[in-house]
Design an enzyme around this catalytic site. Sequence first.
Site, PDB file in Angstrom:
ATOM      1  N   ASP A 240       0.846  -1.193   0.000  1.00 32.44           N
ATOM      2  CA  ASP A 240       0.000   0.000   0.000  1.00 32.44           C
ATOM      3  C   ASP A 240       0.888   1.251   0.000  1.00 32.44           C
ATOM      4  OD1 ASP A 240      -2.810   1.106   0.471  1.00 32.44           O
ATOM      5  OD2 ASP A 240      -1.717   2.005   2.141  1.00 32.44           O
ATOM      6  N   GLU A 280       1.427  -0.355  -4.853  1.00 29.90           N
ATOM      7  CA  GLU A 280       0.410   0.611  -5.254  1.00 29.90           C
ATOM      8  C   GLU A 280       1.120   1.931  -5.567  1.00 29.90           C
ATOM      9  OE1 GLU A 280      -3.577   2.812  -3.479  1.00 29.90           O
ATOM     10  OE2 GLU A 280      -1.790   2.517  -2.251  1.00 29.90           O
TER      11      GLU A 280
END
Length: 683
Positions: A240, A280
């Site tokens: 993330d 990401e």
Amino acid sequence: MKDGDYLFKRILSGLLVSAMLTGSVVYLTGCSNSQNGSDDNTSTNTSTNTSTEYAHADKIDNGTILQCFSWDFNTIKESMADIAASGYTALQTSPINACLEGENGGMQLYGDGKWYYHYQPTDFKIGNYQLGTRDEFKAMCDEAEKYGIKVIVDVIANHTTPTTSAVSQDLIDAGGGSLDTLYHKNNAYDLNDFSNRLACTTYKMGGLPDINTERTSFQDYFIEYLNDCVACGADGFRYDTAKHIGLPDDPKEDDGFTNNFWQRVITEVNNADNLFIYGEVLQGNNERIADYIEAIGHTTASTYGSKIRGAITNNILSKGTVSDYWLGDAPLNMVTWVESHDNYINDGNWYSMTKEQVLLGWAIITARKDGTPLFFDRPYYSSVENEWGMNRIGTEGDDMYKDKSVKAVNFFRTAMIGEDENIVNPNSDSTAVMIERGTKGAVIVNTKDALKTGFETNLADGTYVNRVDGKTEYTVKNGKLTSDADIPANSVVVLYNDGYKEYEAAAEVGVAEDTVFNIQSGKTATVTLTCANTDNAEYALNGAAAVSYKNGETVTVSVPSGSDIAILELTAKNSKGVKTYERVVFATEVKYSISSGTKVYFEKPDSWGDQIFAYVYNDELYENETWPGIEMTKESDGKYSYTFEDDWETPYIIFNDGDEDGSQQYPADKGLIVEDGKTYTIE
């Protein structure tokens, strides 16, 4: 490890070696640990021999990933047969780390609880109140291995929860011994300029404190967490906010450390060479995506997802729009998606794109040669009118993840490994697109009007059946594709014979579409049950013994005394014995009305400021005013009042002194029920 588990791993290893020598497809049964796959993985379009040996790509890069958004470990485990039967090669969990227990442990996706609390780490150890324990995670991974499904864990190294008082002492110690050393020095600043790489990698983003990921002791601690995930059965990681962690040549703070986080977490984790890892990296300003691909291995391709969403909703599937991945000269080591949880929630894609349109987009990105498609499964029974659907953390999402078109194109992708692609607009019609894979197969997506056949194709001559509906025939002769039927609007056609394997239709269970998932306190609800492709559907209510049911039968649901939810578990098997599972949760609903003129009082602590505000909201209009709300009237020293000017349905109220970070508020999480004339005090 049990002897049976060891035997299974030996068999699985042999299958994978064989696949790498002879092809790229592995067939794994979803019924037991025994393997009896055949070297002949082809069938004609008229095959009637069904199987439960589901085809999966030999590695995640070549397959598809199911994002089990906010599913807990037990739900994923119970749903593994459905995941395998739908053709996915891997699943992705939500973050499994210890996290902030917000709103007294509320378990709504949004409301009394929030999905994003598991993106607010308090420690890097496996297990949290939303998804389950470490033992449950390991059991889930063991079940995935039985079905040949790989497990990707969503991990967060960039930040912690903003509620820093909840951060564990172990993590603080790993970060240098204090909160000041755990975070970057620049953590005091909010990130506003994404073009500034130092700001992007060291400033606080969205109020989330930025960890000093260059600190060696923190890296050691985080790698220990990753290794524990691998030991439990993880096969890869999604990082993330990856672009907020510095690359080796990025500018950095003058603290004696180096930007070597990526090098260490990619190479020093156990089984590193066999892990699927992607970051990401949302595209925009100075995101350095090619460099992140080189550093991590894979990244997201967020711009491509945006282009596909626009193409579907605007009925413009031109070859140029569909074919360009929008990565420039970067290698095509990417995870593609139609939508992610971020743009579903934050960008409002939930109301701008229907489920049917998502499925059209999925067919496009999954039929293509490059990239690894990720399917974001929306909340159960969500819609363009209802973002959160059943609104429950832990349960599986909507049945769209196992839609017949999704299954067909997933298995198509596995069968087409190694085949080149050709993208064309049939009949030069840009409202439709055909993605051909060599001469072996093709996927046609049509968005608007009925599409006439008779157009050119590279498919080999022969007769094909649309693998989505299992009946519509298409003929290819001398480079022309024809059919007695037009291709309907908003439909997907999947054509291939070589590599096709017939599977028994999965059992289906559920509740009627008009089901209301909130039950008023002390009341009951009559729920209509559905099932298909099975003669042994069962339901279990609140842990009681399972009861058989037929399609259309009803069950009376009530919330047990001492609980605020009722749980309805539905199971069934198809004729081959493959199980399907669904968990439906009903929550107690508190309803009351407040008339205009209702007045409440609040006695503030001495430590608060002299201006006191009332922030009022309800479920229909969650934020009726921007924070901090409406200023209250001072009645006397320390006592303030607020009068409702309008009628309200089930309002909640939070008192605060206007502090921007919300540190001076009561209560800390969910608001209080409003009672006319009541004086509220902090206990």
